[in-house]
Motif scaffolding. Structure first.
Motif, short mmCIF file in Angstrom:
data_model
loop_
_atom_site.label_atom_id
_atom_site.label_comp_id
_atom_site.label_asym_id
_atom_site.label_seq_id
_atom_site.Cartn_x
_atom_site.Cartn_y
_atom_site.Cartn_z
N ASN A 1 0.88 -1.47 0.06
CA ASN A 1 -0.63 -0.05 0.00
C ASN A 1 0.94 1.08 0.06
N MET A 2 0.05 2.37 -0.09
CA MET A 2 1.25 3.90 0.35
C MET A 2 1.85 3.90 0.56
N THR B 1 -3.46 -2.56 -5.90
CA THR B 1 -3.35 -0.84 -6.00
C THR B 1 -3.28 -0.25 -7.29
N MET C 1 -3.66 2.98 -7.26
CA MET C 1 -2.52 3.90 -7.17
C MET C 1 -1.43 3.29 -6.69
N GLU D 1 0.74 3.00 -9.97
CA GLU D 1 1.02 4.83 -10.61
C GLU D 1 1.89 4.94 -9.86
N THR D 2 1.82 4.74 -8.43
CA THR D 2 2.96 5.58 -8.18
C THR D 2 4.63 5.15 -8.13
N THR E 1 2.95 11.33 -3.83
CA THR E 1 2.17 10.97 -2.73
C THR E 1 1.38 11.79 -2.03
#
Length: 368
Positions: free
Chosen positions: A117-118, A153, A155, A158-159, A171
């Motif tokens: 995750n981020m 995910t 996101m 793409e990060t 971010t």
């Protein structure tokens, strides 16, 4: 102008003003954030190959990597991103460590499954930013099991794309002094160049991420190469084996270097406990066949059950049916099929899996 974004002790108004500036943002992190990420000073254990000349097998891949490293060194450029594809135990990690040693890069070792995750990515990048910017050392970020990123995910993926290709981290997170992550307006940070080496035994489905790497596929090892690997290991670790024992290990280790080393270590334990001066062919066969139930070509009881099931049905069987019947873990099932297909004992057809004539003959020979 580089604006220092303190990760602790920022007032709300000050934080708002900082994140709304258009200047590049520098990520400032505390030293204790490093404790979860590995930084190897001794890059390669004594049991592993120490350099290009000691790495056995995959000569074309090794030569291509050596040339890429030499080019980067002579031109004073950061080595480009590399993706190593190959079965487990075929030397991907060893190659990554050799590259780091040859280039004199700091080695960060992480696993793709931890970047789920981020928040995970944020912690990783901020640690790397501290290392890169304050120590002015080039870095290799080794991502084992990089295929796990496919399950993240959109996101997260793409990060990672601009991070891997352009070293830009985008971010909307910031770590507060109480340890919580706060969402703020999106900001980006340009890191100094670094090298990403990904390793996986599966392909990467996200073509956009895969395209950001120079891909090297590790080929299968031969029995002679496995023999040489075992001999080198024995020499380094002062273990004595006769030629027959080494040959049997090579023949029954599924042409996998890591498995061959594990089998060598286990056989030597028996030899040591029995006060033998060296491990013999008879001992190797006892340990591998009688104790561990490893037969010709490295086939195990799971492999034999697979063949027996196909042989008893007498017609092509669907993969799903086989999995349910055999009840093997996914990894074991994949390894079983890979070996049996390579040996020509079984094959995949449009109607399902079927045993070949060669497989039936071998099965009959083992049962006699």
């Amino acid at each position: 102008m580089i604006i220092e974004l303190g990760l602790t002790g920022l007032a709300t108004w000050g934080l708002y003003k900082l994140v709304n500036r258009k200047d590049k943002t520098r990520v400032d992190v505390q030293d204790d954030y490093y404790e979860d990420i590995e930084k190897d000073e001794v890059l390669i254990s004594d049991e592993r190959p120490q350099g290009w000349s000691e790495f056995i097998g995959n000569k074309d891949v090794v030569e291509s990597l050596r040339v890429a490293c030499e080019f980067a060194r002579r031109t004073d450029n950061t080595l480009g991103n590399i993706l190593l594809l190959g079965s487990a135990g075929t030397g991907k990690t060893s190659l990554a460590r050799i590259i780091a040693k040859e280039m004199g890069y700091c080695f960060f070792d992480m696993n793709g499954t931890t970047m789920s995750n981020m928040t995970d990515i944020y912690h990783t990048v901020t640690r790397m930013a501290k290392w890169l910017e304050e120590r002015d050392e080039k870095v290799i970020l080794f991502l084992d099991e990089i295929h796990a990123l496919d399950g993240n995910t959109a996101m997260v993926r793409e990060t990672l794309k601009p991070l891997i290709e352009e070293h830009i981290f985008k971010t909307n997170l910031l770590k507060m002094d109480d340890g919580t992550m706060k969402r703020i307006r999106p900001w980006s940070h340009q890191l100094p160049p670094f090298t990403v080496i990904g390793a996986t035994d599966q392909d990467i489905k996200d073509k956009a991420i895969r395209s950001r790497f120079r891909v090297y596929t590790l080929a299968k090892y031969s029995t002679l190469e496995i023999e040489k690997i075992v001999r080198n290991f024995c020499k380094k670790t002062d273990k004595e084996f006769d030629d027959g024992a080494i040959r049997l290990i090579a023949e029954r280790s599924r042409l996998n270097p890591r498995l061959a080393i594990h089998n060598t270590k286990e056989i030597w334990e028996y030899a040591f406990v029995r006060d033998m001066k060296y491990a013999t062919y008879a001992l190797a066969k006892e340990v591998l066949q009688e104790r561990k139930k490893i037969y010709e070509y490295g086939l195990t009881l799971d492999d034999i059950r697979y063949l027996q099931k196909l042989n008893s049905v007498g017609r092509p069987t669907g993969e799903t049916t086989l999995r349910k019947t055999l009840r093997l873990p996914d990894v074991t099932f994949q390894e079983t099929e890979e070996l049996l297909f390579d040996l020509g004992f079984a094959e995949a057809t449009p109607r399902g899996r079927k045993i070949t004539e060669v497989g039936s003959e071998w099965l009959g020979k083992e049962n006699t």
